[in-house]
Motif scaffolding. Sequence first.
Motif, PDB file in Angstrom:
ATOM      1  N   TYR A  42      39.497  34.606  36.772  1.00 63.18           N
ATOM      2  CA  TYR A  42      40.909  35.319  36.568  1.00 63.18           C
ATOM      3  C   TYR A  42      41.513  33.804  36.400  1.00 63.18           C
ATOM      4  CZ  TYR A  42      40.038  39.718  38.111  1.00 63.18           C
ATOM      5  OH  TYR A  42      39.739  41.413  38.173  1.00 63.18           O
TER       6      TYR A  42
ATOM      7  N   TYR B 242      34.760  42.559  45.972  1.00 63.17           N
ATOM      8  CA  TYR B 242      35.174  41.298  45.181  1.00 63.17           C
ATOM      9  C   TYR B 242      35.243  39.995  46.287  1.00 63.17           C
ATOM     10  CZ  TYR B 242      36.920  42.432  40.476  1.00 63.17           C
ATOM     11  OH  TYR B 242      37.329  42.770  38.960  1.00 63.17           O
TER      12      TYR B 242
ATOM     13  N   PHE C  87      36.262  36.107  46.010  1.00 58.38           N
ATOM     14  CA  PHE C  87      36.908  34.806  44.987  1.00 58.38           C
ATOM     15  C   PHE C  87      36.339  33.709  45.517  1.00 58.38           C
ATOM     16  CE2 PHE C  87      39.700  36.850  41.978  1.00 58.38           C
ATOM     17  CZ  PHE C  87      40.334  38.131  42.424  1.00 58.38           C
ATOM     18  N   GLY C  88      36.180  32.714  44.621  1.00 58.79           N
ATOM     19  CA  GLY C  88      36.160  31.323  44.807  1.00 58.79           C
ATOM     20  C   GLY C  88      37.168  30.647  45.056  1.00 58.79           C
ATOM     21  N   SER C  89      37.378  29.416  45.567  1.00 57.16           N
ATOM     22  CA  SER C  89      38.544  28.791  45.939  1.00 57.16           C
ATOM     23  C   SER C  89      39.300  28.215  44.796  1.00 57.16           C
ATOM     24  CB  SER C  89      38.275  27.715  46.716  1.00 57.16           C
ATOM     25  OG  SER C  89      37.403  26.777  46.327  1.00 57.16           O
TER      26      SER C  89
ATOM     27  N   ARG D 164      45.490  28.011  48.044  1.00 60.94           N
ATOM     28  CA  ARG D 164      45.637  28.785  46.874  1.00 60.94           C
ATOM     29  C   ARG D 164      44.293  29.481  46.429  1.00 60.94           C
ATOM     30  NH1 ARG D 164      48.449  26.663  41.532  1.00 60.94           N
ATOM     31  NH2 ARG D 164      48.533  28.825  41.070  1.00 60.94           N
ATOM     32  N   GLN D 165      43.478  29.417  47.628  1.00 62.88           N
ATOM     33  CA  GLN D 165      42.410  30.161  47.699  1.00 62.88           C
ATOM     34  C   GLN D 165      42.899  31.867  47.729  1.00 62.88           C
ATOM     35  OE1 GLN D 165      39.276  29.225  50.641  1.00 62.88           O
ATOM     36  NE2 GLN D 165      37.963  30.661  50.013  1.00 62.88           N
ATOM     37  N   MET D 166      41.967  32.934  47.120  1.00 63.23           N
ATOM     38  CA  MET D 166      42.293  33.989  47.339  1.00 63.23           C
ATOM     39  C   MET D 166      41.429  34.822  48.391  1.00 63.23           C
ATOM     40  SD  MET D 166      44.750  34.752  45.057  1.00 63.23           S
ATOM     41  CE  MET D 166      44.557  36.546  44.673  1.00 63.23           C
TER      42      MET D 166
ATOM     43  N   MET E 237      45.405  27.713  37.750  1.00 67.22           N
ATOM     44  CA  MET E 237      44.460  27.915  38.603  1.00 67.22           C
ATOM     45  C   MET E 237      43.421  28.850  37.942  1.00 67.22           C
ATOM     46  SD  MET E 237      44.179  26.221  41.531  1.00 67.22           S
ATOM     47  CE  MET E 237      43.252  27.112  42.738  1.00 67.22           C
TER      48      MET E 237
ATOM     49  N   PHE F  77      40.092  31.041  38.726  1.00 71.96           N
ATOM     50  CA  PHE F  77      39.453  31.627  39.938  1.00 71.96           C
ATOM     51  C   PHE F  77      38.283  32.504  39.361  1.00 71.96           C
ATOM     52  CE2 PHE F  77      41.999  31.030  43.432  1.00 71.96           C
ATOM     53  CZ  PHE F  77      43.401  31.062  42.950  1.00 71.96           C
TER      54      PHE F  77
ATOM     55  N   PHE G  68      47.057  42.584  39.532  1.00 68.20           N
ATOM     56  CA  PHE G  68      47.834  41.962  40.697  1.00 68.20           C
ATOM     57  C   PHE G  68      49.166  42.240  40.561  1.00 68.20           C
ATOM     58  CE2 PHE G  68      44.646  39.609  43.028  1.00 68.20           C
ATOM     59  CZ  PHE G  68      43.568  39.516  42.249  1.00 68.20           C
TER      60      PHE G  68
ATOM     61  N   VAL H  53      48.329  36.663  39.315  1.00 74.68           N
ATOM     62  CA  VAL H  53      46.867  36.488  38.787  1.00 74.68           C
ATOM     63  C   VAL H  53      46.490  37.469  37.604  1.00 74.68           C
ATOM     64  CG1 VAL H  53      44.493  36.621  39.785  1.00 74.68           C
ATOM     65  CG2 VAL H  53      46.447  35.869  41.314  1.00 74.68           C
TER      66      VAL H  53
ATOM     67  N   TYR I 136      33.559  37.394  37.245  1.00 74.07           N
ATOM     68  CA  TYR I 136      34.811  37.572  36.824  1.00 74.07           C
ATOM     69  C   TYR I 136      35.415  36.163  36.778  1.00 74.07           C
ATOM     70  CZ  TYR I 136      33.829  42.162  38.193  1.00 74.07           C
ATOM     71  OH  TYR I 136      33.178  43.420  38.526  1.00 74.07           O
TER      72      TYR I 136
ATOM     73  N   GLN J   7      45.733  32.048  37.061  1.00 74.89           N
ATOM     74  CA  GLN J   7      47.095  32.110  37.838  1.00 74.89           C
ATOM     75  C   GLN J   7      47.710  31.006  37.270  1.00 74.89           C
ATOM     76  OE1 GLN J   7      47.279  31.955  42.165  1.00 74.89           O
ATOM     77  NE2 GLN J   7      49.069  33.090  42.083  1.00 74.89           N
ATOM     78  N   ILE J   8      48.762  31.056  36.086  1.00 79.02           N
ATOM     79  CA  ILE J   8      49.674  30.168  35.960  1.00 79.02           C
ATOM     80  C   ILE J   8      50.662  30.014  37.195  1.00 79.02           C
ATOM     81  CG2 ILE J   8      51.310  29.625  34.456  1.00 79.02           C
ATOM     82  CD1 ILE J   8      50.094  30.841  32.224  1.00 79.02           C
TER      83      ILE J   8
ATOM     84  N   TYR K 183      45.511  40.750  49.114  1.00 78.23           N
ATOM     85  CA  TYR K 183      44.997  39.382  49.028  1.00 78.23           C
ATOM     86  C   TYR K 183      45.993  38.390  49.750  1.00 78.23           C
ATOM     87  CZ  TYR K 183      40.569  40.475  46.532  1.00 78.23           C
ATOM     88  OH  TYR K 183      39.384  40.857  46.016  1.00 78.23           O
TER      89      TYR K 183
END
Lengths: 114, 114
Positions: free
Chosen positions: A35, A103, A105-107, B43-45, A89, A91, B104, A43, A33, A37-38, B37
């Motif tokens: 995603y 799920y 998530f990456g950083s 800013r990591q999820m 950002m 993700f 979200f 998100v 996936y 995030q402004i 989350y």
Amino acid sequence: EPEVTQTPSHQVTQMGQEVILRCVPISNHLYFYWYRQILGQKVEFLVSFYNNEISEKSEIFDDQFSVERPDGSNFTLKIRSTKLEDSAMYFCASRKTGGRGGYTFGSGTRLTVV
Amino acid sequence: AQTVTQSQPEMSVQEAETVTLSCTYDTSESDYYLFWYKQPPSRQMILVIRQEAYKQQNATENRFSVNFQKAAKSFSLKISDSQLGDAAMYFCAYLSYNNNDMRFGAGTRLTVKP
């Protein structure tokens, strides 16, 4: 613990340029996936990818965006002709088949368009 | 479409005290997942806790627990014995069994006072 790895952590690009954001999902995960995030906003889902094709995409994911899994390990998001409003950002996430709760998530990659 | 609402943009708690973050959602589905989350300044999820809608028992993870009220479509997060490291944005999220895009809420910024 297995991780989703994203590179770069921060990318600055000029408006109109193309960028490629890279992700290495967890090795035994099959769903991927992106995603977005402004800053200061929620998100938002962009796209999901399974079995080498897009399975779902949001209205945000227009022709400016594309995804690819070029070599069986990397999962990329390409943004063509970037706009100022693409600054956000981004993700990457992945999950195991059948593991809807799994799920990871990456950083994130912070994209700044100037 | 499913929507997730977090009505508290900001919350504050004294170190070692307990705080509850609110989340409500709108759905016509009966099977789904709910998540909290944590997003620190990096800013990591980071997944805090998840709940499967078919389970009546509230999920718990150490100092974190949820109050899941399916009929009321409410999913609040309780943090006990708050620590300075708990300071972050907290996002509530909904995932349907039927599609891939996680929805979200707008987030709650939690401040922990020493």
